[in-house]
Motif scaffolding. Structure first.
Motif, PDB file in Angstrom:
ATOM      1  N   VAL A  40       0.837  -1.205   0.000  1.00 29.03           N
ATOM      2  CA  VAL A  40       0.000   0.000   0.000  1.00 29.03           C
ATOM      3  C   VAL A  40       0.871   1.254   0.000  1.00 29.03           C
ATOM      4  N   LEU A  41       1.896   1.277   0.848  1.00 34.84           N
ATOM      5  CA  LEU A  41       2.790   2.441   0.871  1.00 34.84           C
ATOM      6  C   LEU A  41       3.526   2.614  -0.445  1.00 34.84           C
ATOM      7  N   PHE A  42       3.907   1.511  -1.071  1.00 36.19           N
ATOM      8  CA  PHE A  42       4.583   1.577  -2.355  1.00 36.19           C
ATOM      9  C   PHE A  42       3.660   2.153  -3.427  1.00 36.19           C
ATOM     10  N   LEU A  43       2.417   1.705  -3.454  1.00 38.78           N
ATOM     11  CA  LEU A  43       1.472   2.220  -4.440  1.00 38.78           C
ATOM     12  C   LEU A  43       1.171   3.700  -4.213  1.00 38.78           C
ATOM     13  N   ARG A  48       1.844   9.372  -5.861  1.00 39.43           N
ATOM     14  CA  ARG A  48       2.246  10.732  -5.470  1.00 39.43           C
ATOM     15  C   ARG A  48       3.568  11.145  -6.108  1.00 39.43           C
ATOM     16  N   GLY A  49       4.385  10.186  -6.490  1.00 38.54           N
ATOM     17  CA  GLY A  49       5.659  10.514  -7.092  1.00 38.54           C
ATOM     18  C   GLY A  49       6.707  10.912  -6.078  1.00 38.54           C
ATOM     19  N   LYS A  50       6.429  10.645  -4.815  1.00 38.54           N
ATOM     20  CA  LYS A  50       7.355  10.982  -3.744  1.00 38.54           C
ATOM     21  C   LYS A  50       7.579   9.756  -2.897  1.00 38.54           C
ATOM     22  N   LYS A  51       8.603   9.827  -2.069  1.00 33.20           N
ATOM     23  CA  LYS A  51       8.873   8.753  -1.121  1.00 33.20           C
ATOM     24  C   LYS A  51       7.997   8.962   0.097  1.00 33.20           C
ATOM     25  N   VAL A  52       7.203   7.945   0.468  1.00 33.77           N
ATOM     26  CA  VAL A  52       6.256   8.067   1.567  1.00 33.77           C
ATOM     27  C   VAL A  52       6.949   7.949   2.902  1.00 33.77           C
ATOM     28  N   VAL A  53       7.834   6.999   3.043  1.00 31.12           N
ATOM     29  CA  VAL A  53       8.451   6.726   4.343  1.00 31.12           C
ATOM     30  C   VAL A  53       9.601   7.650   4.592  1.00 31.12           C
TER      31      VAL A  53
END
Length: 53
Positions: A40-43, A48-53
């Protein structure tokens, strides 16, 4: 996150080989949950085109 998933999968495999069924099932369940959270975080990060973590 993926690192923890791999650790719990390996733990589940080792526990399964040694005959600890309850521990293996628990570790496999944790690995499954972490894997889906990672997906989910990867998707989200792809969208978003950004790194979530």
């Amino acid at each position: 996150m993926l690192k923890w998933t791999i650790i719990f999968i390996v733990l589940a495999i080792i526990a399964g080989i040694l005959g600890f069924g309850g521990i293996a099932a628990g570790a496999a369940g944790i690995a499954k949950v972490l894997f889906f959270i990672f997906i989910v975080l990867f998707l989200i990060s792809l969208i978003r085109g950004k790194k979530v973590v």
